[in-house]
Design a protein around this motif. Sequence first.
Motif, PDB file in Angstrom:
ATOM      1  N   LEU A 171     -16.820  -2.748   3.550  1.00  0.00           N
ATOM      2  CA  LEU A 171     -17.142  -2.848   4.202  1.00  0.00           C
ATOM      3  C   LEU A 171     -17.048  -3.597   5.325  1.00  0.00           C
ATOM      4  O   LEU A 171     -17.856  -2.676   6.920  1.00  0.00           O
ATOM      5  CB  LEU A 171     -19.190  -2.687   3.379  1.00  0.00           C
ATOM      6  CG  LEU A 171     -19.661  -2.116   2.571  1.00  0.00           C
ATOM      7  CD1 LEU A 171     -20.705  -2.394   2.044  1.00  0.00           C
ATOM      8  CD2 LEU A 171     -18.751  -0.499   2.519  1.00  0.00           C
ATOM      9  N   HIS A 172     -17.070  -4.593   5.787  1.00  0.00           N
ATOM     10  CA  HIS A 172     -16.736  -5.355   7.075  1.00  0.00           C
ATOM     11  C   HIS A 172     -17.746  -5.190   7.559  1.00  0.00           C
ATOM     12  O   HIS A 172     -17.811  -4.902   8.895  1.00  0.00           O
ATOM     13  CB  HIS A 172     -16.111  -4.999   7.777  1.00  0.00           C
ATOM     14  CG  HIS A 172     -14.989  -5.635   8.793  1.00  0.00           C
ATOM     15  ND1 HIS A 172     -14.991  -7.142   7.752  1.00  0.00           N
ATOM     16  CD2 HIS A 172     -14.433  -5.236   9.779  1.00  0.00           C
ATOM     17  CE1 HIS A 172     -14.362  -7.870   9.168  1.00  0.00           C
ATOM     18  NE2 HIS A 172     -14.305  -6.584  10.430  1.00  0.00           N
ATOM     19  N   TYR A 173     -19.383  -5.352   7.437  1.00  0.00           N
ATOM     20  CA  TYR A 173     -20.167  -5.086   8.142  1.00  0.00           C
ATOM     21  C   TYR A 173     -20.132  -6.297   9.312  1.00  0.00           C
ATOM     22  O   TYR A 173     -21.047  -5.956   9.906  1.00  0.00           O
ATOM     23  CB  TYR A 173     -21.556  -5.058   7.311  1.00  0.00           C
ATOM     24  CG  TYR A 173     -22.812  -4.678   7.902  1.00  0.00           C
ATOM     25  CD1 TYR A 173     -23.167  -3.683   7.777  1.00  0.00           C
ATOM     26  CD2 TYR A 173     -23.862  -5.661   8.062  1.00  0.00           C
ATOM     27  CE1 TYR A 173     -24.659  -3.001   8.830  1.00  0.00           C
ATOM     28  CE2 TYR A 173     -25.340  -4.772   8.595  1.00  0.00           C
ATOM     29  CZ  TYR A 173     -25.280  -3.690   8.895  1.00  0.00           C
ATOM     30  OH  TYR A 173     -26.637  -3.370   9.051  1.00  0.00           O
ATOM     31  N   THR A 174     -19.947  -7.473   8.412  1.00  0.00           N
ATOM     32  CA  THR A 174     -20.376  -8.948   9.840  1.00  0.00           C
ATOM     33  C   THR A 174     -18.592  -8.946   9.369  1.00  0.00           C
ATOM     34  O   THR A 174     -17.648  -8.867   9.047  1.00  0.00           O
ATOM     35  CB  THR A 174     -20.981 -10.407   9.197  1.00  0.00           C
ATOM     36  OG1 THR A 174     -20.343 -10.416   7.492  1.00  0.00           O
ATOM     37  CG2 THR A 174     -22.304  -9.111   8.945  1.00  0.00           C
ATOM     38  N   LYS A 175     -18.662 -10.146  10.433  1.00  0.00           N
ATOM     39  CA  LYS A 175     -17.818 -10.568  10.827  1.00  0.00           C
ATOM     40  C   LYS A 175     -16.996 -11.742   9.687  1.00  0.00           C
ATOM     41  O   LYS A 175     -15.981 -12.325   9.243  1.00  0.00           O
ATOM     42  CB  LYS A 175     -16.984 -11.023  12.027  1.00  0.00           C
ATOM     43  CG  LYS A 175     -17.188 -10.041  12.903  1.00  0.00           C
ATOM     44  CD  LYS A 175     -16.852 -10.129  14.868  1.00  0.00           C
ATOM     45  CE  LYS A 175     -16.956  -9.452  15.330  1.00  0.00           C
ATOM     46  NZ  LYS A 175     -16.471  -9.278  17.031  1.00  0.00           N
ATOM     47  N   THR A 176     -18.028 -12.536   9.941  1.00  0.00           N
ATOM     48  CA  THR A 176     -17.346 -13.879   8.730  1.00  0.00           C
ATOM     49  C   THR A 176     -18.607 -13.779   7.600  1.00  0.00           C
ATOM     50  O   THR A 176     -19.624 -13.387   7.418  1.00  0.00           O
ATOM     51  CB  THR A 176     -17.984 -14.895   9.330  1.00  0.00           C
ATOM     52  OG1 THR A 176     -19.494 -15.110   9.907  1.00  0.00           O
ATOM     53  CG2 THR A 176     -17.724 -15.402  10.918  1.00  0.00           C
ATOM     54  N   ALA A 177     -18.298 -14.817   6.340  1.00  0.00           N
ATOM     55  CA  ALA A 177     -19.435 -14.853   4.979  1.00  0.00           C
ATOM     56  C   ALA A 177     -20.477 -15.464   5.623  1.00  0.00           C
ATOM     57  O   ALA A 177     -21.371 -15.007   5.036  1.00  0.00           O
ATOM     58  CB  ALA A 177     -18.447 -15.788   4.176  1.00  0.00           C
ATOM     59  N   VAL A 181     -24.110 -13.267   4.200  1.00  0.00           N
ATOM     60  CA  VAL A 181     -24.951 -14.253   3.244  1.00  0.00           C
ATOM     61  C   VAL A 181     -26.543 -14.325   3.800  1.00  0.00           C
ATOM     62  O   VAL A 181     -26.841 -14.221   3.202  1.00  0.00           O
ATOM     63  CB  VAL A 181     -24.415 -15.289   2.273  1.00  0.00           C
ATOM     64  CG1 VAL A 181     -23.013 -15.591   1.739  1.00  0.00           C
ATOM     65  CG2 VAL A 181     -24.438 -16.554   3.293  1.00  0.00           C
ATOM     66  N   ALA A 182     -25.938 -14.049   4.931  1.00  0.00           N
ATOM     67  CA  ALA A 182     -27.947 -14.616   5.931  1.00  0.00           C
ATOM     68  C   ALA A 182     -28.011 -13.528   6.296  1.00  0.00           C
ATOM     69  O   ALA A 182     -29.458 -12.849   6.236  1.00  0.00           O
ATOM     70  CB  ALA A 182     -26.865 -15.088   7.201  1.00  0.00           C
ATOM     71  N   ILE A 183     -27.479 -12.175   6.033  1.00  0.00           N
ATOM     72  CA  ILE A 183     -28.235 -11.042   6.129  1.00  0.00           C
ATOM     73  C   ILE A 183     -28.946 -10.394   4.836  1.00  0.00           C
ATOM     74  O   ILE A 183     -29.520  -9.815   5.543  1.00  0.00           O
ATOM     75  CB  ILE A 183     -26.929  -9.811   7.094  1.00  0.00           C
ATOM     76  CG1 ILE A 183     -28.368  -8.882   7.300  1.00  0.00           C
ATOM     77  CG2 ILE A 183     -26.315  -9.417   6.116  1.00  0.00           C
ATOM     78  CD1 ILE A 183     -26.897  -7.899   7.983  1.00  0.00           C
ATOM     79  N   GLY A 232     -28.437 -21.669  12.052  1.00  0.00           N
ATOM     80  CA  GLY A 232     -29.867 -20.793  12.551  1.00  0.00           C
ATOM     81  C   GLY A 232     -29.455 -19.767  11.590  1.00  0.00           C
ATOM     82  O   GLY A 232     -30.332 -19.083  12.675  1.00  0.00           O
ATOM     83  N   LEU A 233     -28.608 -19.464  11.349  1.00  0.00           N
ATOM     84  CA  LEU A 233     -28.571 -18.397  10.771  1.00  0.00           C
ATOM     85  C   LEU A 233     -29.665 -17.193   9.873  1.00  0.00           C
ATOM     86  O   LEU A 233     -29.603 -16.026   9.369  1.00  0.00           O
ATOM     87  CB  LEU A 233     -27.028 -17.286  10.360  1.00  0.00           C
ATOM     88  CG  LEU A 233     -26.031 -17.101  11.671  1.00  0.00           C
ATOM     89  CD1 LEU A 233     -24.556 -17.532  10.605  1.00  0.00           C
ATOM     90  CD2 LEU A 233     -26.200 -16.525  12.125  1.00  0.00           C
TER      91      LEU A 233
END
Length: 895
Positions: free
Chosen positions: A306-312, A316-318, A349-350
């Motif tokens: 899905l590549h909704y975020t750029k990083t792992a 996990v934060a979202i 801080g995420l």
Amino acid sequence: MKPTAPHAVRWLMSAAPFALTAALTATILVAAPATAAPQTPAACQDAPCPFTDATLPPETRAHDLIGRMTLDEKAQQLGHIAPAIPRLNVPEYNWWNEGLHGVARAGIATVFPQAIGMAASWDPDLMHTVGTTVSTEFRAKYAERVHANGGTDFYRGLTVWSPNINIFRDPRWGRGQETYGEDPFLTGRMGVAYITGLQGDDPAHPRVIATAKHFAVHSGPEEGRHQQDMKPSAHDLEDTYLPAFRAAVTEGQVQSVMCAYNALYDVPACASTELMQEHLRDDWGFKGYVVSDCGAAANIYRQDSLHYTKTAPEAVAIAFKAGMDLICGDYRNNMTTEPDNIVAAVKSGLLSQDVVDRALERLFEARYRLGLMDPISASPYASITPTDYNTPEHRATALKIAQESIVLLKNDNKLLPFNDAVKTIAVIGPNADSYDTLVGNYYGRPTAPVTVLDGLRARFPNAKIIYAEGTGLIGQAQPPVPDDALCLDAKCTKQGLKAEWFTTHEPSGTPASTHTVANATASWSAVDKDSSARFTGYIKAPQDGEYSFRYASENGYRIWIGDKLIVDEWGVGDAPSIASGKITLKAGTIYPIRVEAFQRDATGNQRLVWSTPANNGDDAVAAAKQADAVVFVGGLSARIEGEEMKVEAAGFAGGDRTSLDLPAPQQKLLERVSVTGKPVVLVLMNGSALGINWAKANVPAIVEAWYPGGDGGTAVAGALAGDFSPAGRLPVTFYQSADQLPAFTDYSMTGRTYRYFKDDVLYPFGYGLSYTTFDYSDAALSAPAIKAGDAVTAQVKITNGGGRDSDEVVQLYVKKPGDSANPVLAGFQRVHLKAGESRTVSLALDARALSQVDDKGNRHVLPGRYDISLGGGQPAYAKTVSLPLTITGQIEVAP
């Protein structure tokens, strides 16, 4: 040693526990059940800690425990393999346990019919009993292998990732077999029954915790499931995809939900506040925890998903902020628990520690309620012993629901049940003597599986039974390679193969044991070892021509003939493979052969199989000519329909189907057998609808048996003999062709399922024949007119007018003014009536049952005339009685 958290999932999922031969088994030690209680942590010896006090509420204990953990410790507890925390005496726990239709992947267990088969029973009361039985077996498996500190192994815990209550919206979906069919109401009733059976009636001390999955909209295709962004209309989301989940939460009080691989409206399901906060917690009041499907958290950031975020860390934060509480990792996409990413998200801080703590509190509250953090002797279920599985009583329940799941689709000239004139029975087809088609997918191991052939031999001991497989599922029949074709030496002076056993995933290095076996035979069972095998020797071809080879295995395998690798199915999916390799051989020539295999899960015997040029179906035709009646057992198998599979055959793709037809080799043989003029009974064993148009027109009797469980052959034989009258009803529509359906990737419900399909069907949803007849009369409503929001009760008298005792499924459908989904199932009850007996059945309709959904996804009860139909099926396909109901006023129904 077991690796630590970042690699633990890869290690465990590549594990291949087995017990091979007596000699090898002697070299592998299995820990006996431990009964020692956890010791008091050092920090609590001077003054008792709240988390050690079993008299305190789980919330208090969990809050206290989490407050004593470091960030690293917290992060490692958020994956499905939660390691021990020795200083706090927190035992390790593996959250991953499968219980779709019995305890799966934990060795011997009672195997019930596949979920779609149990749905065909239309019997929530029996389904509840099944759930209770399965929970007892989970408790037994837990007691059998619980560690000294209370920890558990893979598939030996009490958090059960079932039921699958996705809607079987399209018959091409390979995992539809795991569901309760295409109707939201039927799915909700069966799902709630199974959940309440699993969890028991004490929410403070559940027998196990059930998990409703996959939230939401997940329903194929399997290929691309990690990339799909589903955008159903607001109407379809509320009308079709969410109701069963709502019922699971609000009625079933399910304590866990699994978020899905896919995205919904551009947002990954495991990062969706709309799903996990707005619907699940705000609208429905869910209090439990949410676990990701295995690898779904990785889909949020993976470039090929899905590549909704750029990083792992961002992923996990979202996900945790949106409401996901537990990550299931998946070896197939290199996603493990990744505690380092959770720590990184917090430190950058995420992700706040408050959100981490919220997830942990939900998880540890569940572990406390289950008794996983206290001595097993303190559990209210301590009386369940390590041997309380696969008992005669449990198998009797499995047989009962297998009998109830059988659907009689056709019975011209009352061919069934067989009469005394049937002295010789030809049993033909790929599923007649098939273990695979008993168990479906996600299964345990029955100790004495009864195939249809076994069942017929036992039920008709005085008849002559002639068996000829005739064909395979999607190719030629593949019997075991005979012993005299396999040799230890190049001159074939000694029979057998050299077998080397390894405690590693790949068969390399020094073997743990070496033996001689007849046919690359291995018997695998649950042992904590990573295991594989290599078989070497020679094979002598009996005739010229093309051969195909397969290792009848539960996991990966490779086969070489000479120096040619003819099949490489080392396996990356959950399901066993049916991949074969072809090669041309010359009669009398001796060829080197090598077979390699590994095993992850606990299953039964495995062997080398082949097809020869002589496997052309002539044996089946000859058998039919000798018989008074033919039982042709065909259909599908979880080897060719299922989860992310490799199937190379026309009509199949990635575990799904592209055609609804009976596979071509079976269709050809069925036609050849029918030409003999002998009466044919077609027994279908499958997890999804088949477009059996030719059979409907030409075969006198057709029985749908699904994947009927460990004692399924007994149930099928009993139905053919007339020991009971079949009374199962279809939980899905049998279409004429896939060409009648919209694109598989289209998630609109227009043109799908009985509620929105407008064309002719082969067999309708809710359909099923009987060996007797039923009459409906004296229908009445508790009131002919009601105000919007009020409830009403419909009742009808049903009479068994035939000469046999039988069950009947009374079905209530409602046609609503202006609703595009008309009529819809709103009530049902399975009843047993003796010959000549009558009974009055009452079914209640509340505001939700009388409501409909508008284009914006809002649910209302509208004014106007409603038509209530009561009978043995849909009003367009069965004899029914109809009652008019007038509703005045209008109300909105809560989501």
